[in-house]
Scaffold this active site. Structure first.
Site, PDB file in Angstrom:
ATOM      1  N   GLU A 106       0.828  -1.205   0.000  1.00 57.95           N
ATOM      2  CA  GLU A 106       0.000   0.000   0.000  1.00 57.95           C
ATOM      3  C   GLU A 106       0.863   1.257   0.000  1.00 57.95           C
ATOM      4  O   GLU A 106       1.970   1.255   0.534  1.00 57.95           O
ATOM      5  CB  GLU A 106      -0.866   0.022   1.263  1.00 57.95           C
ATOM      6  N   CYS A 119       3.127   8.561   1.317  1.00 55.57           N
ATOM      7  CA  CYS A 119       3.529   7.590   2.332  1.00 55.57           C
ATOM      8  C   CYS A 119       3.862   6.291   1.597  1.00 55.57           C
ATOM      9  O   CYS A 119       3.008   5.733   0.904  1.00 55.57           O
ATOM     10  CB  CYS A 119       2.364   7.397   3.299  1.00 55.57           C
ATOM     11  N   CYS A 126       5.468  -7.076   7.156  1.00 51.38           N
ATOM     12  CA  CYS A 126       6.399  -6.588   8.177  1.00 51.38           C
ATOM     13  C   CYS A 126       6.640  -7.686   9.201  1.00 51.38           C
ATOM     14  O   CYS A 126       5.737  -8.455   9.518  1.00 51.38           O
ATOM     15  CB  CYS A 126       5.808  -5.359   8.885  1.00 51.38           C
ATOM     16  N   CYS A 130       3.999  -5.527  15.601  1.00 54.46           N
ATOM     17  CA  CYS A 130       3.317  -4.626  16.544  1.00 54.46           C
ATOM     18  C   CYS A 130       1.841  -5.034  16.675  1.00 54.46           C
ATOM     19  O   CYS A 130       1.166  -5.289  15.688  1.00 54.46           O
ATOM     20  CB  CYS A 130       3.434  -3.181  16.070  1.00 54.46           C
ATOM     21  N   CYS A 133      -1.113  -3.141  14.781  1.00 56.20           N
ATOM     22  CA  CYS A 133      -0.861  -2.772  13.375  1.00 56.20           C
ATOM     23  C   CYS A 133      -1.430  -3.817  12.420  1.00 56.20           C
ATOM     24  O   CYS A 133      -1.188  -5.013  12.575  1.00 56.20           O
ATOM     25  CB  CYS A 133       0.642  -2.619  13.170  1.00 56.20           C
ATOM     26  N   GLY A 173       5.939  -2.143   6.494  1.00 57.29           N
ATOM     27  CA  GLY A 173       7.322  -2.577   6.684  1.00 57.29           C
ATOM     28  C   GLY A 173       8.095  -1.729   7.666  1.00 57.29           C
ATOM     29  O   GLY A 173       7.658  -0.653   8.095  1.00 57.29           O
ATOM     30  N   GLU A 174       9.250  -2.232   8.034  1.00 55.87           N
ATOM     31  CA  GLU A 174      10.159  -1.526   8.929  1.00 55.87           C
ATOM     32  C   GLU A 174      11.364  -1.080   8.091  1.00 55.87           C
ATOM     33  O   GLU A 174      12.202  -1.903   7.716  1.00 55.87           O
ATOM     34  CB  GLU A 174      10.575  -2.468  10.083  1.00 55.87           C
ATOM     35  N   SER A 203      10.388   6.466   9.446  1.00 53.88           N
ATOM     36  CA  SER A 203       9.790   6.086  10.731  1.00 53.88           C
ATOM     37  C   SER A 203      10.260   4.689  11.117  1.00 53.88           C
ATOM     38  O   SER A 203      10.249   3.772  10.294  1.00 53.88           O
ATOM     39  CB  SER A 203       8.267   6.122  10.576  1.00 53.88           C
ATOM     40  N   SER A 226       8.764   5.386  16.579  1.00 54.55           N
ATOM     41  CA  SER A 226       7.469   4.907  17.084  1.00 54.55           C
ATOM     42  C   SER A 226       7.661   4.504  18.535  1.00 54.55           C
ATOM     43  O   SER A 226       8.115   3.414  18.842  1.00 54.55           O
ATOM     44  CB  SER A 226       6.990   3.710  16.251  1.00 54.55           C
ATOM     45  N   LEU A 227       7.323   5.429  19.414  1.00 58.21           N
ATOM     46  CA  LEU A 227       7.628   5.254  20.836  1.00 58.21           C
ATOM     47  C   LEU A 227       6.480   4.510  21.540  1.00 58.21           C
ATOM     48  O   LEU A 227       6.677   3.439  22.100  1.00 58.21           O
ATOM     49  CB  LEU A 227       7.829   6.646  21.433  1.00 58.21           C
ATOM     50  N   HIS A 228       5.321   5.095  21.526  1.00 54.12           N
ATOM     51  CA  HIS A 228       4.066   4.467  21.975  1.00 54.12           C
ATOM     52  C   HIS A 228       3.978   4.099  23.455  1.00 54.12           C
ATOM     53  O   HIS A 228       2.907   3.697  23.925  1.00 54.12           O
ATOM     54  CB  HIS A 228       3.724   3.244  21.132  1.00 54.12           C
ATOM     55  N   ASN A 302      -6.011   4.075  15.038  1.00 49.57           N
ATOM     56  CA  ASN A 302      -6.873   3.803  13.899  1.00 49.57           C
ATOM     57  C   ASN A 302      -7.352   2.361  14.040  1.00 49.57           C
ATOM     58  O   ASN A 302      -6.538   1.454  13.898  1.00 49.57           O
ATOM     59  CB  ASN A 302      -6.016   3.936  12.633  1.00 49.57           C
ATOM     60  N   CYS A 345      -2.223   1.588   8.383  1.00 50.89           N
ATOM     61  CA  CYS A 345      -1.206   0.788   7.738  1.00 50.89           C
ATOM     62  C   CYS A 345      -1.629  -0.677   7.525  1.00 50.89           C
ATOM     63  O   CYS A 345      -1.929  -1.378   8.487  1.00 50.89           O
ATOM     64  CB  CYS A 345      -0.042   0.873   8.710  1.00 50.89           C
TER      65      CYS A 345
HETATM   66  N1  SAH Z   1       7.735   0.238  10.939  1.00 47.56           N
HETATM   67  C1  SAH Z   1       7.797   1.658  10.996  1.00 47.56           C
HETATM   68  C2  SAH Z   1       7.020   2.376   9.891  1.00 47.56           C
HETATM   69  C3  SAH Z   1       5.676   1.827   9.513  1.00 47.56           C
HETATM   70  S1  SAH Z   1       4.331   2.100  10.614  1.00 47.56           S
HETATM   71  C4  SAH Z   1       7.390   2.137  12.377  1.00 47.56           C
HETATM   72  O1  SAH Z   1       7.012   1.308  13.196  1.00 47.56           O
HETATM   73  O2  SAH Z   1       7.509   3.318  12.664  1.00 47.56           O
HETATM   74  C5  SAH Z   1       4.095   3.854  10.603  1.00 47.56           C
HETATM   75  C6  SAH Z   1       3.411   4.392  11.842  1.00 47.56           C
HETATM   76  O3  SAH Z   1       2.042   3.969  11.899  1.00 47.56           O
HETATM   77  C7  SAH Z   1       4.060   3.887  13.130  1.00 47.56           C
HETATM   78  O4  SAH Z   1       4.205   4.938  14.065  1.00 47.56           O
HETATM   79  C8  SAH Z   1       3.050   2.877  13.611  1.00 47.56           C
HETATM   80  O5  SAH Z   1       3.195   2.627  14.971  1.00 47.56           O
HETATM   81  C9  SAH Z   1       1.752   3.534  13.212  1.00 47.56           C
HETATM   82  N2  SAH Z   1       0.586   2.640  13.208  1.00 47.56           N
HETATM   83  C10 SAH Z   1       0.533   1.329  12.903  1.00 47.56           C
HETATM   84  N3  SAH Z   1      -0.719   0.854  13.073  1.00 47.56           N
HETATM   85  C11 SAH Z   1      -1.483   1.891  13.487  1.00 47.56           C
HETATM   86  C12 SAH Z   1      -2.858   2.039  13.833  1.00 47.56           C
HETATM   87  N4  SAH Z   1      -3.691   1.025  13.764  1.00 47.56           N
HETATM   88  N5  SAH Z   1      -3.291   3.254  14.220  1.00 47.56           N
HETATM   89  C13 SAH Z   1      -2.435   4.313  14.258  1.00 47.56           C
HETATM   90  N6  SAH Z   1      -1.149   4.247  13.936  1.00 47.56           N
HETATM   91  C14 SAH Z   1      -0.656   3.043  13.569  1.00 47.56           C
END
Ligand code: SAH
Length: 368
Positions: A106, A119, A126, A130, A133, A173-174, A203, A226-228, A302, A345
């Site tokens: 995508e 994007c 990936c 996570c 995701c 992907g990462e 990212s 991506s800290l979270h 999301n 994503c």
């Molecule tokens: N692998 C990389 C880049 C891809 S994800 C990373 O982890 O940063 C890009 C961003 O989208 C990341 O910050 C990820 O945590 C976020 N993301 C993934 N799923 C999501 C969701 N369901 N809602 C909001 N953000 C999300």
């Protein structure tokens, strides 16, 4: 027919033809010379590929017919095939794209008023896993080449209304698990497409050796982490790679990145109700980041079907933001873009694998 079958049937690409997207202008000049053409023909070719985003050789009207015919016999341009595009009411367009080996990814077109961003995906699927995701649910297929990464941008640009000048590697992907190709794609963006490295954001989930290497590359992209979560326990429940690389190491690599490149960081923080969205957690986050320059980008979750998370209320999001700002940490809230076209994503591809094709076509049509 299942959309999975549609994915398998619809690729018209010749897998044995070498792609041209991904080659530098200098390499295209060499190719022209090898094909007994003047070198400037290679520069013309690169303009068709990278500036005019030509998707087929027939459009290249200032190249001699014989040259075009020979190119066609030996090469393909290498744009991914556009399987689907879904327009959101907010102007963003989400694309489901497929490469010659029928691997689908995508990419998203994101107009922001003053500028337009794309994007891009760095991998098909990936491996980071996570929990929140949608891409993770679909597993990992393979790395993308630099040409395949740039091909997404060219395919989108050839379809999209305005010129794309900003790039975020936030699709599937990462990026730091495919760093060679990602770095090469950034160089191509800069050299062949004139996109400033400062307008590029990579990212990462927090791959320490990758951050360290990127710091040495002399490519001052914006690094988004991506800290979270502000503590390792919660973070590694959400992000399995957190067990391998603890926050202290990740943030120390981020500091090195800042010192080497002078680029402030972006800290992404998805807000998940009841998990990481309390005012105490906001204060812990503020403390954890003390002394590291950069904004926190709050991302309302999301929703992904099947994932056990909820988006917090706006007042709770605001309270989290206020707490951070009290501690002197600037926080922005990412606008949720394209929610109505499954912009989280990996969602579109998941749907493509599950739903009957007719449903997808209908939902695509209804939204255009
Ligand atoms: N692998 C990389 C880049 C891809 S994800 C990373 O982890 O940063 C890009 C961003 O989208 C990341 O910050 C990820 O945590 C976020 N993301 C993934 N799923 C999501 C969701 N369901 N809602 C909001 N953000 C999300």
């Amino acid at each position: 027919m299942q959309t999975a079958d549609l994915l398998a049937d619809s690729s018209g690409r010749e897998e044995n033809l070498l792609p041209l997207v991904g080659r530098t202008a200098a390499e295209l000049e060499d190719l022209a010379a090898e094909m007994k053409q003047p070198r400037f023909r290679g520069r013309q070719l690169s303009r068709w590929i990278y500036h005019r985003c030509a998707g087929d050789f027939d459009r290249m009207s200032d190249l001699p017919l014989t040259f075009r015919e020979e190119l066609k016999r030996r090469f393909q341009l290498g744009h991914p095939e556009m399987l689907q595009h879904l327009r959101s009411r907010d102007g963003s367009i989400k694309y489901l794209l497929q490469y010659g080996d029928r691997v689908a990814i995508e990419a998203v077109y994101l107009p922001f008023g003053r500028y337009v961003s794309a994007c891009l995906s760095s991998q098909a699927g990936c491996a980071a896993g996570c929990r929140f995701c949608a891409t993770a649910l679909g597993g990992f297929q393979r790395n993308l080449t630099a040409g395949e990464i740039i091909g997404q941008l060219l395919a989108i640009q050839s379809d999209a209304p305005s010129r794309i000048g900003h790039i975020v590697y936030m699709g599937m992907g990462e990026p730091l698990f495919n760093l060679d190709a990602v770095i090469q794609s950034v160089r191509l963006l800069r050299a062949e497409m004139g996109i400033s490295v400062r307008n590029i954001t990579i990212s990462t989930v927090g791959v320490v050796p990758g951050i360290q290497r990127l710091a040495e590359e002399g490519l001052p992209v914006t690094l988004a982490l991506s800290l979270h979560a502000a503590d390792d326990e919660i973070r590694s429940q959400l992000i399995p790679t957190g067990r391998k690389w603890p926050l202290a190491e990740i943030l120390s690599a981020c500091r090195t990145y800042y010192e080497r490149t002078g680029r402030r960081l972006t800290f992404e923080y998805i807000l998940l109700e009841g998990i990481n969205d309390s005012p105490e957690q906001a204060r812990a986050l503020g403390k954890r980041l003390a002394g590291l320059p950069g904004n926190v980008n709050l991302i309302p979750y999301n929703p992904v079907p099947g994932a056990p998370y909820r988006r917090p209320s706006s007042s709770r999001i605001q309270a989290f933001r206020d707490e951070l700002e009290k501690m002197g940490r600037a926080a922005t809230q990412r606008m949720t873009r394209g929610l109505d076209v499954n912009a989280a994503c990996g969602q579109l591809r998941l749907q493509a694998a599950d739903l009957p094709a007719t449903n997808l076509a209908l939902s695509a049509g209804a939204r255009q």
